[in-house]
Design an enzyme around this catalytic site. Structure first.
Site: not given
Ligand code: ADP
Length: 846
Positions: A718, A761
């Site tokens: 990611s 996140k």
């Protein structure tokens, strides 16, 4: 007349030869001591006993052969009932004597002896019994008609009476009595006689003659003419001997009693076994057997288990109690008896009741609660249906997985048990060891079932993501059998040996992360995420649940104590660093404990807990939230990573310098992240023309990528678009906006792929002061899980391609401002940390 019971003392009264001698010994009584001549000397025949040392009062059988002269002397003395003299000659006596024939030296001290009996053994051998009487001091020894003659003086010990001597005599007599009581060969006559002896020297001699002395001691006593000195020495020897005798008796006793005990036990055991055998058809008498067979009879066991149990009960009856075998069998039967086989609690399937309980105990967690209610609803519609998916609660520690599991048990009114699988790497830990192993036990599943006490508990299997497989077999495979409704009605444990039905158990598993759950297990489970809480949620949980709970635990319930919101915020941000609320609960506990102490000390309690009071009680804050960079930098972009503790922002740095076209990566870069970096570089190269990067740029420059170490290792794809952004920024010398953070996987052509952990996140970005978050467009749906108050504060940019990423993240258009990029960086304002981080970079400008 000479009377001395010692004469008889050494005679073994069971031995006929000795008895006949005993008869002759009585003759010795009539043997008279020799009379001194007018000068006080004793004169008479003598024999040389060489080295056979004898003490007065002792007796010695002597066999004579090949010495006709000595035989004559003895025979005469015997027949005339007279005493004769004995002397001792030996090479090593030389230093002790002055009596000298040059060729033969004698001990200075000799003895007057009586001859007891004389028996012809065969033609030229005769046996004679000698009894020593008095010491004599030898004056002269000579030969006369072939016979040995001696002139000597009797040794008289003339001791003056004194208190100390009397005391010494008494001590000796007492000790002698003790000694006599310990040994068999001293009879009462002897003891009586010893008591009556006046002379200390005589007393010493008598006592000493009964002791088993060493050769050296005997010599020393023989030549010691001072009676008192002998008496003192005799006391020492007596004491020593008594001690030895006592020790010996003690040892004997101990051996004997342990023998007796053993014999007794063996005897009893044998009897018991016999009785049990006899009674096997009727009622055995072993209480253990009785207890077990009664307990097991009450349980309704499946056919197979019943047969095994009966077999084992028979074996138990036929093995002796207290034998190891017996202990093993009874341990096994106890296990069977203590496992739940037929006890089942009745389910409460009232959905409203369940909802109430879930709501009462937990804040938020709406998705999890809904799923659980659905699950219960299905059950209530078809109670017999067991084929339900296994629930797996996934989330960071302290997010309420266990406590929600407990609430499910409460709602259903079932028992609740849990077992941790963390670190289990051996199949036997799940399934137990076979009974042939020493110390074998059932595995964790059955051990926990025993605790459950019913066949249908809510059974929580914690940390299934921490299972390890190794050479000991795969515990995950065993767990599959546990969780699979097709198989778990007949779960096999190595120890139990018979199938155990787990099909009524409601299993719930927990994990911190999905990625390390064995795939075969993952397939069978339905995941319910526990994503971690934001600040506002934590404060709400603290107010509604943690503070009341901790107030009660610290005996403060009812006290009007209030945590200010700012204080809770300080606790969450400064004293804990977690996605859940476990440490928060602990810190609240610490604060309240200190207040409880103030209360017990009679101090006035603060009505409100302020951030200042928190600092006063707990010390300065330990954590400082990660914050975004303050300035726009070239070659520096911010990724957001997911960790087991929630999200975290993560800076990525790239430096370009003169070199040979190498790519260097340092810091905390895992394998997958390295691949992402390669992909990012390939993407950039493919854009060489579009970005106006000089033709030989990548051959002439080295690129260094660095991801600073964080406390928790992070890896994954990611960070792809962040790596590409930092790289592009460094190569083109265009700074990256400092308040932008991003997440997304990159393909070689620059497409952006979706990632996981979006909620955490986004929350982390918000916590860290980021304004704009770049997310893959495919992750749009995940934004529904982000609390709206957080979304309000952030600008979310959904991206599909790297072009969009660069457009949003770079402060300027992605066109090379200065081909040999690194130089421009030098002109930029730089933060101090930058300089520390890349001291090795040699910055060049052409
Ligand atoms: P986990 O099993 O996920 O590690 P726990 O269930 O042990 O976490 O939770 C730790 C503590 O936090 C417990 O005291 C629990 O009651 C409390 N807790 C966690 N989440 C919530 C919530 N949503 N509402 C109320 N209390 C919570």
């Amino acid at each position: 007349m000479y009377q001395d019971p010692f004469f008889f003392n050494h005679v073994n009264r069971d031995d006929p030869i000795q008895i006949s001698r005993f008869a002759t010994l009585s003759n010795l009584r009539s043997v008279k001591d020799r009379k001194p001549d007018k000068d006080g000397y004793l004169v008479g025949p003598a024999i040389d006993l060489e080295e056979m040392l004898l003490l007065p009062h002792a007796m010695m059988p002597l066999t004579l052969a090949e010495d006709p002269n000595a035989m004559d002397t003895l025979r005469d003395a015997y027949q005339n009932s007279e005493t004769l003299f004995a002397c001792f000659s030996r090479q090593d006596f030389n230093h002790l004597t002055e009596t000298a024939e040059p060729e033969k030296r004698y001990l200075e001290i000799g003895l007057e002896v009586a001859v007891g009996s004389l028996i012809s053994l065969d033609n030229d051998r005769e046996s004679v019994l000698l009894q020593a009487r008095n010491r004599v001091k030898i004056e002269d020894i000579w030969q006369e008609d072939g016979l040995l003659m001696m002139r000597c003086l009797p040794v008289k010990s003339r001791q003056r009476k004194s208190n100390s001597l009397t005391a010494l005599k008494r001590a000796v007599v007492n000790e002698f009595e003790r000694y006599a009581s310990l040994v068999e060969f001293i009879n009462d006559d002897v003891v009586e006689f010893v008591r009556s002896v006046e002379d200390p020297g005589d007393l010493a001699d008598m006592v000493l003659s009964t002791l088993d002395l060493s050769e050296a001691d005997r010599l020393a006593f023989l030549i010691e003419t001072d009676g008192a000195a002998r008496l003192e020495a005799s006391l020492r020897n007596l004491k020593h001997e008594v001690r030895l005798q006592e020790l010996e008796a003690e040892i004997q006793n101990r051996v004997q009693s342990s023998l007796d005990q053993n014999q007794r036990e063996n005897y009893l055991r044998e009897q018991l076994t016999t009785l049990q055998r006899e009674l096997n058809d009727g009622k055995p008498i072993d209480p253990e057997y009785q207890e077990l067979s009664e307990a097991l009879a009450k349980i309704s066991l499946p056919q197979e288990a019943r047969e095994t149990v009966n077999k084992e009960l028979d074996r138990l009856a036929n093995t002796p109690p207290f034998s190891p075998e017996n202990a093993l069998i009874s341990a096994y039967l106890h296990w069977v008896a203590e496992l739940p086989w037929d006890k089942e609690t009745a389910d409460n399937l009232d959905i409203n009741h369940a909802r109430e309980i879930l709501e009462k105990n937990h804040f938020g967690l709406q998705k999890a609660k809904d799923r659980i209610l659905e699950y219960l609803a299905v059950r209530s519609l078809k109670p017999k249906r067991n084929r339900q998916p296994i629930l797996c609660f996934v989330g960071p520690p302290g997010t309420g997985k266990t406590s929600l599991g407990k609430s499910i048990a409460d709602a259903l009114e079932r028992n609740f048990v849990r077992v941790s699988l963390g670190g289990v790497h051996d199949e036997a830990e799940i399934r137990g060891h076979r009974r042939t192993y020493i110390g074998a036990l059932p595995g964790r599943i059955l051990q926990t079932m025993r605790k459950a006490k019913s066949v249908n508990p809510v059974f929580m299997l914690d940390e299934i993501d921490k299972l390890n497989a190794d050479f000991q077999g795969d515990p995950a495979a065993a767990l599959l059998e546990v969780l699979d409704p097709e198989q778990n009605y007949a779960f096999s444990d190595h120890y139990l040996e018979v199938a155990y039905d787990l099909s009524k158990v409601l299993f719930i598993t927990t994990a911190n992360t999905v990625s390390s759950i064995p795939p075969a297990l993952l397939d069978r489970m339905e995941l319910i995420e526990f994503p971690g809480y934001i600040l506002e949620e934590k404060i709400a949980i603290a107010n509604q649940f943690l503070i009341p709970k901790q107030m009660e635990e610290n005996s403060l319930d009812g006290e009007p104590i209030l945590f200010q919101e700012e204080a809770l915020k300080a606790l969450v941000e400064g004293y804990t660093y977690e996605a859940g609320v476990r440490n928060l609960e602990r810190e609240i506990g610490s604060v309240l404990r200190k207040i409880a102490r103030m209360k017990s000390e009679g101090k006035t309690l603060p009505a409100e807990i302020s951030p200042e009071l928190v600092e006063e009680l707990l010390g300065p804050a330990e954590f400082f939230p990660a914050v975004a960079e303050q300035n726009d930098e070239i070659g520096m972009a911010t990724a957001i990573a997911w960790t087991e503790n929630g999200g975290e922002i993560m800076p990525v740095e790239v430096l370009v310098m003169e070199g040979k076209g190498n790519l260097q990566m340092t810091g905390q870069i895992g394998e997958i992240m390295q691949e992402s970096a390669q992909a990012a570089l390939s993407y950039l190269k493919s854009k060489q023309e579009a970005f106006q990067i000089p033709a030989d740029f990548f051959e002439d420059m080295d690129i260094h990528i660095h991801v600073p170490e964080g406390s928790i290792p992070k890896d994954g794809p990611s960070a792809g678009i962040t790596l590409a952004t930092a790289l592009t920024s460094a190569v083109l010398a265009v700074p990256v906006r400092h308040d932008v953070a991003m997440t997304g996987e990159i393909t070689l052509r620059g497409r952006v792929l979706p990632v996981g952990g979006v909620r955490e996140k986004v929350l982390a970005a918000n916590r860290s002061g980021i304004r704009t978050v770049l997310l893959p467009r495919k992750n749009e749906k995940d934004l529904r899980e982000v609390p709206p108050q957080v979304l309000k504060k952030l600008q979310i940019v959904l991206v599909e391609h790297m072009d969009e990423v660069l457009a949003a993240a770079l402060v300027d258009k992605p066109i090379s401002r200065k081909p040999r990029a690194a130089s421009s960086r030098a002109k930029k304002k730089k933060s101090a940390s930058d300089q520390q981080d890349a001291p090795q970079a040699s910055e060049t400008s052409r």
